[in-house]
Structures are given as C-alpha cells and as structure tokens.
Design an enzyme around this catalytic site. Structure first.
Site, PDB file in Angstrom:
ATOM      1  N   HIS A 153      -5.115  -2.548 -20.466  1.00  0.00           N
ATOM      2  CA  HIS A 153      -5.374  -2.283 -21.880  1.00  0.00           C
ATOM      3  C   HIS A 153      -6.707  -2.866 -22.374  1.00  0.00           C
ATOM      4  CE1 HIS A 153      -1.548  -0.482 -22.025  1.00  0.00           C
ATOM      5  NE2 HIS A 153      -0.811  -1.493 -22.393  1.00  0.00           N
ATOM      6  N   HIS A 155      -0.411   2.133 -29.162  1.00  0.00           N
ATOM      7  CA  HIS A 155       0.631   1.330 -28.531  1.00  0.00           C
ATOM      8  C   HIS A 155       1.721   0.942 -29.537  1.00  0.00           C
ATOM      9  CE1 HIS A 155       2.381  -1.515 -25.689  1.00  0.00           C
ATOM     10  NE2 HIS A 155       1.527  -1.089 -24.771  1.00  0.00           N
ATOM     11  N   GLU A 200       2.906   6.246 -25.059  1.00  0.00           N
ATOM     12  CA  GLU A 200       1.449   6.107 -25.090  1.00  0.00           C
ATOM     13  C   GLU A 200       0.834   7.337 -24.433  1.00  0.00           C
ATOM     14  OE1 GLU A 200       0.755   2.167 -23.162  1.00  0.00           O
ATOM     15  OE2 GLU A 200       2.883   1.992 -23.573  1.00  0.00           O
TER      16      GLU A 200
HETATM   17  C1  BGC Z   1       2.572  -1.303 -20.212  1.00  0.00           C
HETATM   18  C2  BGC Z   1       3.487  -2.419 -19.873  1.00  0.00           C
HETATM   19  C3  BGC Z   1       2.986  -3.638 -20.553  1.00  0.00           C
HETATM   20  C4  BGC Z   1       2.959  -3.389 -22.028  1.00  0.00           C
HETATM   21  C5  BGC Z   1       2.362  -4.559 -22.728  1.00  0.00           C
HETATM   22  C6  BGC Z   1       2.600  -1.110 -21.679  1.00  0.00           C
HETATM   23  O1  BGC Z   1       1.726  -0.108 -22.028  1.00  0.00           O
HETATM   24  O2  BGC Z   1       2.923  -0.135 -19.550  1.00  0.00           O
HETATM   25  O3  BGC Z   1       3.546  -2.624 -18.483  1.00  0.00           O
HETATM   26  O4  BGC Z   1       3.759  -4.743 -20.261  1.00  0.00           O
HETATM   27  O5  BGC Z   1       2.172  -2.280 -22.296  1.00  0.00           O
HETATM   28  O6  BGC Z   1       3.025  -4.827 -23.849  1.00  0.00           O
END
Ligand code: BGC
Length: 503
Positions: free
Chosen positions: A258, A332, A468
């Site tokens: 991310h 998210h 997402e």
């Molecule tokens: C991911 C998870 C991650 C989370 C973080 C998601 O987009 O796929 O693996 O732990 O984001 O909060």
C-alpha cells in the site's frame, strides 16, 4: 465547468445578463441586480438575486444566492490559507419554497473568487436546467434540494485538526438529495463516515474508522483511505522497469504494501469542492515526488469523491507522471452494512469473477490465474462471507481468511459490475462497479479487537470487509498481468462506484 454539448448558447441566452451586471438596475422580466455587502470582517461579498429567463419548456425560477460570511470557526482561525473564508449559499424557488445549500469558497485575493463561485453555482444550476429540468424547476430542486421528503444537496467543510507538522486537515460533509452523507477528510483522502439507510429508512454509518484525526495518524489499518502509489503488495519491494531496478520501502515483512511507510493514506491532500448537477464532491490532489518511497517520477494524483443522487459513492482517479512508474490506486474502505452491530460474516457476497490470483505465504501472487469453481473462493453465486471462510483450503490458511485478488469477468474497459453485497438483517445492498480488472476482497482478518473505533465500538475479528478495486498485486513483477506502468504523456484514469440500495 464542462457544460453539456450544445447547451452553451441556450445557457447564455438563459443567463440573459452575466453576473458582472452588479449594481445596474434590474430590467423587468430579466432581473439581475446585485449589491455589495460589507461583512463584520470588512470583506466584500457579492449578494446576487436574479430571475433566470425561462428555457423553452422550463418554468422560470427565482434564484437568489447570497454568499455571506459566518465568523471564522476555530478551525479556520488562523485560517489554513490566509484569506480563506467559509461561505454559505442559500436559494429559494419562485414559489417561495426555501431551498438551502451550503458551500465553501476560498477568498484568495479578493472578491472575484467569491463572485466566480457564485457564478459557478449558477452555471451548475443552469446546466442542470438545460439537461433535465422540464417543469417546475425539478432539476434545480435536485441540485438545491427542497422537494417534499428531499434534502438539499450540500457540501460543508470544517477543520479536523492538524498533523504533527502543523498541516491543517479539513473534513468535508457531502449530502445528497436522499439524505445520504459521506464525510471525507484531506488526510489520507479518507472516507471517515458513510451514512446510508436500511430497509426502514434508518440511517447508519456503514464504514469503520475513528472519531478523530490523532487516532487515524497513530494506528490505522488504512481505514477508508486512498492507498497508493501502489495499492497492494510488491514482492520484496523491488521491480525492474526499462532496465533499471528500483527498491521500494518495505513495510510488510520483506514486501512493500500500500505505497510503503508513508503512502498516500498518510499525507494531506489539497482539496476543492465539486458541484455537479447530480452530485456533490471533493477533488483531492497530491504530488508524489520523484523518489518518494523509492518510486520513480513525480506523480500528480487526483482523486474525486462524488456522492451522487443515485445513492452512489463514485471515485474517479487520475494521475500523470514525468517518468515511467507503476501506479495502482484504490480505496480501502472497511464496510459493515449492519452499521457496526456485529461482524461481517452474515453478509452475502457475489463477485463477478471466475478466477482469482492465488498467493504464496507472503500473500504475493504466484502468477497463476486459478478458476474459483469448486473452491471456497467461488462467489459467482451469492454466499455468506462466513459460510466457507474457515474451510481447510491452503489459500484461506495463507490469508487467515479471504485476502485475495479476484479477476473480474468483464468486457473491454467500460465500467462493469464487480460485486454485490447484501446484509439480510438491515436489507442494505451495496453494488460495486469499476473500470479496473481486479478486486481485492479482504475480510478484515487482521482486525482482532485491539482497535476501538467510532463511538467506542470495538472492532472485533472480521468486523469490516474491503472491496479494493485495482490492478493485480505485484504486477510490476508479473509480465503476464495487465500492466500498471504509467508513462509520461499518458493519463491514468480509473473509476469505481459503490452504489447503495435496500431490498
Ligand atoms: C490487504 C491485507 C492487509 C490490509 C491492511 C489489505 O488490502 O490485502 O493483507 O492486511 O490491507 O489493513
């Protein structure tokens, strides 16, 4: 503002006189008279009143916007930008019905800006009238609210505190004509709340998050944020592009997740309100500098959140760069359609996907596209999230539940449906549409009751789920996946819509 094709002449005609006609006497039947008002801050504001000339087939509307100050509220004192003034617009219909809508404007360098905003809103009203208002100013009612049982469309803004660096963070509250509300802050482009009705018309906030900025800054698992420059994982935080190997910040064991240590979810975005005939919104912009978190190129990213009168949260992403770089922006949000009453295992999910991208133990795709048929990953027909999440299936063990990218079944690059979620106790339905090729369905497996969120709610295991929409994880290292590379001269453009209804 872009006007509908061919409407300019009609609009110019409809306007009769431009807003610059301040202080001139009003002509009968084509009234446009405006005055200047000195406010308590000794700043000039335009007060305008006009009768809009009827368009063919359109009832005349009396439209009386008045832009007046309210004393700067704490958050604006001292203002984030000098000369920044929150403003209120009010309007009423010809029949005296009071239509009220608030908006903000920035008084940068004088009165003109305020006047432009007033005029801008006027253009929005006229564009609405030109495209859809056939009688009784229905579309104007849409824009400004005022119909029985309808709320005015609204944009409000307030301060939401400051970051440790002293940067002002603002919180936008968007309201549509059905009374749905979305709150979005400029830190992380985070949707902090989203109020939608249940089958009895009861509003509830259906996203997880915190009540205050410090909580978001201290510890947030990306609640409601825009993640970037690359949403999801890049294996070992490395990729090679045009013969050069780039090393990114690693923040998820040996992997990059991310956007790295300080991704787009942890920066303050520039903001401006957006009025469209059928939606209100906020346009957020961020310049991610060359080398940030290891990425090449200065990337100009904009994300426009719109709350439409079709009860949609629409997100439009755009980016340009001056060097080739991977880009994968997504939202998210953690949804819980019960309004946070219980975990999300009873929600019914349908994913428009016949395949998914299996992962290794570090949640990095292997490169395979695997059919979902005959596996607990099959959501081609609606199934509750909880029905098979604990099945003894290696992929579910790796993810601690669902935490995978599904390959959307789609034709071309047009917007198509990715998912439907139905929560039976409240009757709430959320449909997701996107131009993206994939969607990461994450079932909140890492929520474990250690986070206390809004209104003191403890977020237990699987208390929220994320959908997402995105390109596939680790695409920069997987030549067989759709490319995520943006090059100078190209524009990254994607759109995702979360549409709410009940049944
Ligand atoms: C991911 C998870 C991650 C989370 C973080 C998601 O987009 O796929 O693996 O732990 O984001 O909060």
């Amino acid at each position: 503002m872009a006007l509908p094709d061919g409407s300019n002449a009609a609009l110019a005609e409809a306007l009769g006189r431009e807003a610059g006609a301040d202080n001139e006497p009003a002509a009968p039947g084509d009234v446009s008279h405006c005055g200047q008002k000195k406010t308590q801050n000794n700043l000039c504001f335009r007060v305008a009143e006009r009768i809009i000339k009827p368009l063919p087939g359109v009832e005349p509307c009396r439209f009386a916007p008045a832009c007046a100050t309210r004393p700067p509220v704490a958050a604006f004192s001292p203002p984030a930008h000098r000369n920044e003034i929150p403003c209120r617009l009010t309007a009423e219909s010809r029949k005296g019905r009071h239509l009220s809508s608030r908006f903000i404007t920035y008084k940068k360098g004088g009165e003109q800006m305020v006047e432009m905003k007033s005029r801008w809103v006027m253009w929005a009203v006229l564009a609405t009238a030109a495209v859809g208002c056939l009688c009784s100013c229905a579309s104007m009612d849409n824009l400004m609210g005022g119909k029985a049982g309808k709320t005015p469309m609204d944009i409000d803004v307030e301060g939401f505190g400051r970051t440790a660096d002293g940067e002002q963070v603002r919180l936008y509250t968007l309201t549509n004509t059905s009374g749905l509300k979305a709150q979005i802050m400029t830190y992380g482009a985070i949707v902090t709340s989203l109020e939608v009705p249940d089958k009895h018309g009861e509003m509830d906030d259906v996203v997880l998050g915190y009540d205050n900025l410090p909580a978001y800054i201290e510890n947030s698992p990306y609640f409601g944020a825009v993640v970037g420059r690359y949403g999801n994982r890049i294996g070992k935080g490395k990729f090679t592009l045009d013969g050069v190997t780039y090393t990114l910040a690693t923040n998820n064991n040996e992997n990059h997740l991310h956007g790295g240590l300080k991704g787009f979810d942890k920066v303050v975005w520039d903001d401006e309100p957006v009025w469209r005939p059928d939606a209100v919104g906020v346009r957020l912009s961020y310049l991610s500098k060359d080398g940030e978190e290891g990425y090449p190129g200065n990337l100009k990213a904009t994300v426009t959140y719109l709350l439409t009168n079709n009860d949609e949260l629409r997100i439009e992403y755009e980016a340009t760069t001056d060097k080739a770089t991977p880009v994968n922006l997504t939202h998210h949000g953690y949804f819980n359609l019960t309004g946070g009453e219980r975990d999300i295992l009873g929600h019914e999910l349908m994913l428009n996907a016949a395949e998914f991208t299996p992962v290794d133990e570090g949640l990095i795709p292997t490169g395979e596209l695997r059919p979902v048929e005959g596996t607990p990953m099959d959501f081609t027909r609606p199934a509750t999230i909880g029905a098979r999440i604990e099945n003894d299936y290696e992929q579910l063990r790796f993810g601690g539940g669902y935490d995978h990218n599904w390959v959307l079944t789609r034709q071309g690059r047009e917007m198509s449906q990715a998912a439907t979620v139905y929560e039976p106790t409240t009757g709430r339905v959320m449909k997701v549409y996107t131009t993206e090729p994939g969607v990461q369905f994450y079932a909140g497996n890492f929520l474990d009751g250690t986070i206390t969120g809004k209104e003191g709610k403890v977020y237990q295991h699987r208390y929220g789920f994320c959908l997402e929409t995105q390109h596939f994880p680790d695409s920069p290292n997987k030549p067989s996946f759709p490319t995520t590379i943006l090059r100078p001269g190209q524009t990254y453009e994607t759109t995702t819509v979360y549409r709410f209804a009940t049944k």
